[in-house]
Design a protein around this motif. Structure first.
Motif, PDB file in Angstrom:
ATOM      1  N   MET A   1       0.940  -1.050  -0.106  1.00 21.47           N
ATOM      2  CA  MET A   1      -0.069  -0.036   0.034  1.00 21.47           C
ATOM      3  C   MET A   1       0.865   1.278  -0.096  1.00 21.47           C
ATOM      4  N   ALA A   2       0.704   2.148  -0.724  1.00 20.74           N
ATOM      5  CA  ALA A   2       1.353   3.269  -0.917  1.00 20.74           C
ATOM      6  C   ALA A   2       1.272   4.195   0.233  1.00 20.74           C
ATOM      7  N   PRO A   3       2.099   5.071   0.704  1.00 18.11           N
ATOM      8  CA  PRO A   3       2.064   6.047   1.862  1.00 18.11           C
ATOM      9  C   PRO A   3       1.162   7.092   1.658  1.00 18.11           C
ATOM     10  N   ARG A   4       0.662   7.546   2.601  1.00 18.26           N
ATOM     11  CA  ARG A   4      -0.482   8.664   2.806  1.00 18.26           C
ATOM     12  C   ARG A   4       0.040   9.725   2.050  1.00 18.26           C
ATOM     13  N   ILE A   5      -0.504  10.665   1.511  1.00 14.71           N
ATOM     14  CA  ILE A   5      -0.140  12.122   0.975  1.00 14.71           C
ATOM     15  C   ILE A   5       0.394  12.876   2.279  1.00 14.71           C
ATOM     16  N   SER A   6       1.696  13.479   2.297  1.00 16.60           N
ATOM     17  CA  SER A   6       2.105  14.176   3.478  1.00 16.60           C
ATOM     18  C   SER A   6       2.159  15.633   3.089  1.00 16.60           C
ATOM     19  N   PHE A   7       1.863  16.378   4.090  1.00 13.86           N
ATOM     20  CA  PHE A   7       1.947  17.893   3.813  1.00 13.86           C
ATOM     21  C   PHE A   7       3.606  18.531   3.788  1.00 13.86           C
ATOM     22  N   ILE A   8       3.733  19.418   3.325  1.00 15.43           N
ATOM     23  CA  ILE A   8       5.215  20.025   3.587  1.00 15.43           C
ATOM     24  C   ILE A   8       5.470  20.442   5.036  1.00 15.43           C
ATOM     25  N   GLU A   9       4.573  21.016   5.572  1.00 11.75           N
ATOM     26  CA  GLU A   9       4.915  21.429   7.032  1.00 11.75           C
ATOM     27  C   GLU A   9       5.225  20.044   8.037  1.00 11.75           C
ATOM     28  N   LYS A  10       4.893  18.885   7.526  1.00 14.96           N
ATOM     29  CA  LYS A  10       5.337  17.616   8.513  1.00 14.96           C
ATOM     30  C   LYS A  10       6.571  16.857   7.914  1.00 14.96           C
ATOM     31  N   ILE A  11       7.358  17.372   7.057  1.00 13.68           N
ATOM     32  CA  ILE A  11       8.656  16.923   6.357  1.00 13.68           C
ATOM     33  C   ILE A  11       9.771  17.145   7.536  1.00 13.68           C
ATOM     34  N   VAL A  12      10.221  15.763   7.728  1.00  9.89           N
ATOM     35  CA  VAL A  12      11.385  15.939   8.623  1.00  9.89           C
ATOM     36  C   VAL A  12      12.257  14.557   8.145  1.00  9.89           C
ATOM     37  N   PRO A  13      13.300  14.614   8.604  1.00 10.34           N
ATOM     38  CA  PRO A  13      14.430  13.287   7.851  1.00 10.34           C
ATOM     39  C   PRO A  13      13.979  12.295   8.623  1.00 10.34           C
ATOM     40  N   GLY A  14      14.600  11.181   8.169  1.00 10.99           N
ATOM     41  CA  GLY A  14      14.204   9.703   8.772  1.00 10.99           C
ATOM     42  C   GLY A  14      13.501   8.833   7.946  1.00 10.99           C
ATOM     43  N   THR A  15      12.882   9.168   6.845  1.00 11.25           N
ATOM     44  CA  THR A  15      12.217   8.349   5.907  1.00 11.25           C
ATOM     45  C   THR A  15      12.605   8.781   4.416  1.00 11.25           C
ATOM     46  N   LEU A  16      12.344   7.869   3.707  1.00 12.71           N
ATOM     47  CA  LEU A  16      12.432   8.422   2.251  1.00 12.71           C
ATOM     48  C   LEU A  16      11.087   8.421   1.487  1.00 12.71           C
ATOM     49  N   GLU A  17      10.066   7.555   2.176  1.00 11.83           N
ATOM     50  CA  GLU A  17       8.770   7.682   1.657  1.00 11.83           C
ATOM     51  C   GLU A  17       7.790   8.889   1.815  1.00 11.83           C
ATOM     52  N   TRP A  18       8.089   9.860   1.381  1.00  9.92           N
ATOM     53  CA  TRP A  18       7.238  10.896   1.361  1.00  9.92           C
ATOM     54  C   TRP A  18       6.489  10.968   0.114  1.00  9.92           C
ATOM     55  N   ARG A  19       5.194  11.412   0.177  1.00 12.38           N
ATOM     56  CA  ARG A  19       4.463  11.308  -0.968  1.00 12.38           C
ATOM     57  C   ARG A  19       3.652  12.822  -0.972  1.00 12.38           C
ATOM     58  N   LEU A  20       4.064  13.536  -1.835  1.00 11.45           N
ATOM     59  CA  LEU A  20       3.824  15.017  -1.757  1.00 11.45           C
ATOM     60  C   LEU A  20       2.794  15.440  -3.172  1.00 11.45           C
ATOM     61  N   ARG A  21       1.687  16.265  -2.976  1.00 10.82           N
ATOM     62  CA  ARG A  21       1.008  16.477  -3.863  1.00 10.82           C
ATOM     63  C   ARG A  21       1.345  18.402  -3.979  1.00 10.82           C
ATOM     64  N   VAL A  22       2.269  18.587  -5.134  1.00 12.75           N
ATOM     65  CA  VAL A  22       2.635  19.989  -4.856  1.00 12.75           C
ATOM     66  C   VAL A  22       2.733  20.586  -6.346  1.00 12.75           C
ATOM     67  N   ARG A  23       2.790  21.866  -6.285  1.00 13.45           N
ATOM     68  CA  ARG A  23       3.033  22.617  -7.452  1.00 13.45           C
ATOM     69  C   ARG A  23       4.360  23.453  -7.381  1.00 13.45           C
ATOM     70  N   ILE A  24       5.045  23.148  -8.654  1.00 14.26           N
ATOM     71  CA  ILE A  24       6.470  23.816  -8.906  1.00 14.26           C
ATOM     72  C   ILE A  24       6.069  25.414  -9.245  1.00 14.26           C
TER      73      ILE A  24
END
Length: 171
Positions: A1-24
């Protein structure tokens, strides 16, 4: 199962499994300090639907892999990113960390209206005049009331053109 969508404010080191919905919202090429003809990285400023921002880097060895995939203004689902502390001399956002693309990073374009197309970090003149070191890029709007002639300056990376201006606060 894919990880849930994360928000930028929650990003911290310790995992590579970030899943972000973002705009450049910003995209630029960073050159080598001593060789301005050599691209060092592609730098991105990412924005999520909560208007949090974070800087991301695509190192030279990966630019070719992502250059046809990413474009300024588009929204993406980005997965598998490395998180590291931001270099305080080169911060594009207030976020404590920055992201780095890896070979395994997935970047899928999608359409959305939930992430703003633009976002600016405005700073009042009073804060600038106080001389506070903001430590991140910000936007200033003012009326140009005076400007000097363009000056050429020799640096280690070549000639640079500079112009001093005086802005008037319109508030």
């Amino acid at each position: 199962m894919a990880p849930r969508i994360s928000f930028i404010e929650k990003i911290v080191p310790g995992t590579l499994e970030w899943r972000l919905r973002v705009r450049i919202i910003r995209l630029w090429k960073q050159t080598e300090y001593n060789n301005p003809m050599q691209i060092k990285s592609t730098e991105l400023k990412l924005l999520d639907e909560k208007t949090a921002r974070i800087q991301a880097t695509i190192k030279r060895s990966l630019i070719e892999q992502f250059q046809t995939t990413i474009e300024k203004g588009s929204a993406y689902l980005i997965e598998n990113l490395l998180v590291a502390k931001t270099d305080p001399k080169f911060k594009a956002t207030k976020h404590k960390y920055k992201l780095s693309f890896m070979k395994s990073t997935k970047c899928t374009k999608f359409e959305t209206d939930s992430i703003p197309k633009t976002y600016f970090d405005f700073l009042p003149f009073t804060k600038i005049l106080e001389g506070l070191d903001q430590g991140f890029l910000f936007v200033v709007i003012g009326h140009v009331v005076e400007k000097d002639n363009i000056k050429e300056m020799q640096t280690k990376s070549g000639k640079k053109k500079l112009m001093d201006i005086i802005l008037e606060d319109l508030e």
